[in-house]
Design a protein around this motif. Sequence first.
Motif, PDB file in Angstrom:
ATOM      1  N   TYR A 131       0.845  -1.193   0.000  1.00 23.11           N
ATOM      2  CA  TYR A 131       0.000   0.000   0.000  1.00 23.11           C
ATOM      3  C   TYR A 131       0.882   1.246   0.000  1.00 23.11           C
ATOM      4  CZ  TYR A 131      -2.581  -3.692   2.483  1.00 23.11           C
ATOM      5  OH  TYR A 131      -3.130  -4.892   2.880  1.00 23.11           O
ATOM      6  N   TYR A 180       0.479   5.391   0.999  1.00 21.25           N
ATOM      7  CA  TYR A 180      -0.320   6.449   1.622  1.00 21.25           C
ATOM      8  C   TYR A 180       0.479   7.750   1.548  1.00 21.25           C
ATOM      9  CZ  TYR A 180      -3.169   2.775   3.877  1.00 21.25           C
ATOM     10  OH  TYR A 180      -3.994   1.691   4.120  1.00 21.25           O
ATOM     11  N   GLN A 239       0.923  11.468   3.678  1.00 21.45           N
ATOM     12  CA  GLN A 239       0.601  12.191   4.910  1.00 21.45           C
ATOM     13  C   GLN A 239       1.058  13.637   4.775  1.00 21.45           C
ATOM     14  OE1 GLN A 239       2.388  10.533   8.468  1.00 21.45           O
ATOM     15  NE2 GLN A 239       0.970  11.602   9.803  1.00 21.45           N
ATOM     16  N   GLY A 288      -3.695  12.993   9.002  1.00 20.91           N
ATOM     17  CA  GLY A 288      -3.422  11.571   9.007  1.00 20.91           C
ATOM     18  C   GLY A 288      -3.097  11.089   7.601  1.00 20.91           C
ATOM     19  N   PRO A 289      -2.513   9.911   7.494  1.00 18.09           N
ATOM     20  CA  PRO A 289      -2.211   9.351   6.171  1.00 18.09           C
ATOM     21  C   PRO A 289      -3.475   9.165   5.342  1.00 18.09           C
ATOM     22  CG  PRO A 289      -1.045   8.149   7.902  1.00 18.09           C
ATOM     23  CD  PRO A 289      -2.028   9.040   8.589  1.00 18.09           C
ATOM     24  N   PHE A 295      -4.943   7.203   1.825  1.00 14.51           N
ATOM     25  CA  PHE A 295      -4.708   6.089   0.915  1.00 14.51           C
ATOM     26  C   PHE A 295      -4.460   6.575  -0.506  1.00 14.51           C
ATOM     27  CE2 PHE A 295      -5.267   1.894  -0.839  1.00 14.51           C
ATOM     28  CZ  PHE A 295      -5.951   2.080  -2.030  1.00 14.51           C
ATOM     29  N   LEU A 335       4.166   7.309   2.621  1.00 15.17           N
ATOM     30  CA  LEU A 335       4.312   6.109   3.438  1.00 15.17           C
ATOM     31  C   LEU A 335       3.987   4.870   2.622  1.00 15.17           C
ATOM     32  CD1 LEU A 335       2.416   7.381   6.608  1.00 15.17           C
ATOM     33  CD2 LEU A 335       4.883   7.171   6.350  1.00 15.17           C
ATOM     34  N   PHE A 389       4.060  -0.471   8.426  1.00 17.87           N
ATOM     35  CA  PHE A 389       4.461   0.745   7.729  1.00 17.87           C
ATOM     36  C   PHE A 389       5.972   0.953   7.754  1.00 17.87           C
ATOM     37  CE2 PHE A 389       0.644   3.169   6.632  1.00 17.87           C
ATOM     38  CZ  PHE A 389      -0.323   2.401   7.261  1.00 17.87           C
ATOM     39  N   GLY A 390       6.465   1.534   6.681  1.00 17.11           N
ATOM     40  CA  GLY A 390       7.831   1.990   6.638  1.00 17.11           C
ATOM     41  C   GLY A 390       7.961   3.374   7.255  1.00 17.11           C
ATOM     42  N   PRO A 391       9.189   3.890   7.348  1.00 21.13           N
ATOM     43  CA  PRO A 391       9.424   5.194   7.988  1.00 21.13           C
ATOM     44  C   PRO A 391       9.026   6.375   7.126  1.00 21.13           C
ATOM     45  CG  PRO A 391      11.479   4.296   7.192  1.00 21.13           C
ATOM     46  CD  PRO A 391      10.446   3.233   6.965  1.00 21.13           C
ATOM     47  N   GLN A 448       9.851   7.909  13.206  1.00 24.00           N
ATOM     48  CA  GLN A 448       9.639   6.484  12.973  1.00 24.00           C
ATOM     49  C   GLN A 448       8.356   6.268  12.181  1.00 24.00           C
ATOM     50  OE1 GLN A 448      10.084   3.822  16.298  1.00 24.00           O
ATOM     51  NE2 GLN A 448      11.552   5.162  17.312  1.00 24.00           N
ATOM     52  N   GLY A 449       8.181   5.054  11.693  1.00 25.59           N
ATOM     53  CA  GLY A 449       6.960   4.714  10.977  1.00 25.59           C
ATOM     54  C   GLY A 449       5.809   4.429  11.915  1.00 25.59           C
ATOM     55  N   LEU A 450       4.640   4.293  11.355  1.00 21.26           N
ATOM     56  CA  LEU A 450       3.456   3.957  12.132  1.00 21.26           C
ATOM     57  C   LEU A 450       3.559   2.526  12.659  1.00 21.26           C
ATOM     58  CD1 LEU A 450       0.856   5.421   9.660  1.00 21.26           C
ATOM     59  CD2 LEU A 450       1.114   6.175  12.004  1.00 21.26           C
ATOM     60  N   PHE A 502      -2.889   7.724  15.992  1.00 23.67           N
ATOM     61  CA  PHE A 502      -3.863   7.792  14.920  1.00 23.67           C
ATOM     62  C   PHE A 502      -4.899   6.683  15.070  1.00 23.67           C
ATOM     63  CE2 PHE A 502      -2.001  10.965  12.198  1.00 23.67           C
ATOM     64  CZ  PHE A 502      -0.636  10.902  12.465  1.00 23.67           C
ATOM     65  N   LEU A 529      -7.187   1.743   4.746  1.00 22.25           N
ATOM     66  CA  LEU A 529      -7.277   2.413   6.035  1.00 22.25           C
ATOM     67  C   LEU A 529      -7.587   3.896   5.832  1.00 22.25           C
ATOM     68  CD1 LEU A 529      -4.210   0.852   7.903  1.00 22.25           C
ATOM     69  CD2 LEU A 529      -6.612   0.565   8.514  1.00 22.25           C
ATOM     70  N   PHE A 547      -7.627   7.259   8.076  1.00 22.62           N
ATOM     71  CA  PHE A 547      -7.081   7.723   9.347  1.00 22.62           C
ATOM     72  C   PHE A 547      -7.727   9.033   9.793  1.00 22.62           C
ATOM     73  CE2 PHE A 547      -3.394   4.996  10.095  1.00 22.62           C
ATOM     74  CZ  PHE A 547      -3.178   4.431   8.845  1.00 22.62           C
ATOM     75  N   GLY A 548      -7.744   9.216  11.116  1.00 22.23           N
ATOM     76  CA  GLY A 548      -8.066  10.517  11.664  1.00 22.23           C
ATOM     77  C   GLY A 548      -6.856  11.442  11.536  1.00 22.23           C
ATOM     78  N   ALA A 549      -7.027  12.671  11.988  1.00 21.73           N
ATOM     79  CA  ALA A 549      -5.969  13.670  11.840  1.00 21.73           C
ATOM     80  C   ALA A 549      -4.850  13.503  12.855  1.00 21.73           C
ATOM     81  CB  ALA A 549      -6.554  15.067  11.947  1.00 21.73           C
ATOM     82  N   GLY A 550      -5.068  12.656  13.850  1.00 32.39           N
ATOM     83  CA  GLY A 550      -4.019  12.387  14.821  1.00 32.39           C
ATOM     84  C   GLY A 550      -4.164  13.182  16.104  1.00 32.39           C
TER      85      GLY A 550
END
Lengths: 115, 112
Positions: free
Chosen positions: A33, A35, A37, A42-43, A45, A91, A106-108, B42-44, B90, B100, B102-105
């Motif tokens: 996937y 995404y 951000q 938020g991320p 899709f 992402l 997820f990646g960084p 870092q990643g999620l 999130f 997915l 997501f919300g805004a965090g």
Amino acid sequence: GAGVSQTPSNKVTEKGKYVELRCDPISGHTALYWYRQSLGQGPEFLIYFQGTGAADDSGLPNDRFFAVRPEGSVSTLKIQRTERGDSAVYLCASSLSGGTADTQYFGPGTRLTVL
Amino acid sequence: AQSVTQLDSQVPVFEEAPVELRCNYSSSVSVYLFWYVQYPNQGLQLLLKYLSGSTLVKGINGFEAEFNKSQTSFHLRKPSVHISDTAEYFCAVLSNDYKLSFGAGTTVTVRA
């Protein structure tokens, strides 16, 4: 084991240029996937691959964005004629086979800045 | 379309105090809900997920969340936070079995 990796970690480019962002998923994961951000959000899709094919590219914002996964592993997100509004963290995530019960890892991310 | 609203953008909290992060969703179909955490640079990382069954879900690092269908909520809680819990959190809902949203965090800042 190794997680999802993304290269480069940071990319600065000029408006109008072409960029490629790479994602290496977890070995053996068939689902991948992308995404995006944006700052303070938020991320969102972009696209979902199952194997080599894009099963859902409905999140790609326009035809300047394209992604491939030719061998069912590494994926490349390609952006043509970049615009300042493309600046964001991109992402990548992978999961074992796709589907409800799968966890997306997820990646960084790659931070893209378009000047 | 499914969507997620995180009601607090910033939550400051003292170390060892409890914290609750609020999440509401809108969905007309079966709901699969997630909480992810993003540490600086870092990643999620998945904290926990609700697919079915018990409405109280326990996750990693002492976090738990409760699915409330009548209130369309999936609030995240931790009874005692540490400095290391400083991060962005999130809430997300799954649609089409893979997408997915997501919300805004919510940014949690834990102070000594």
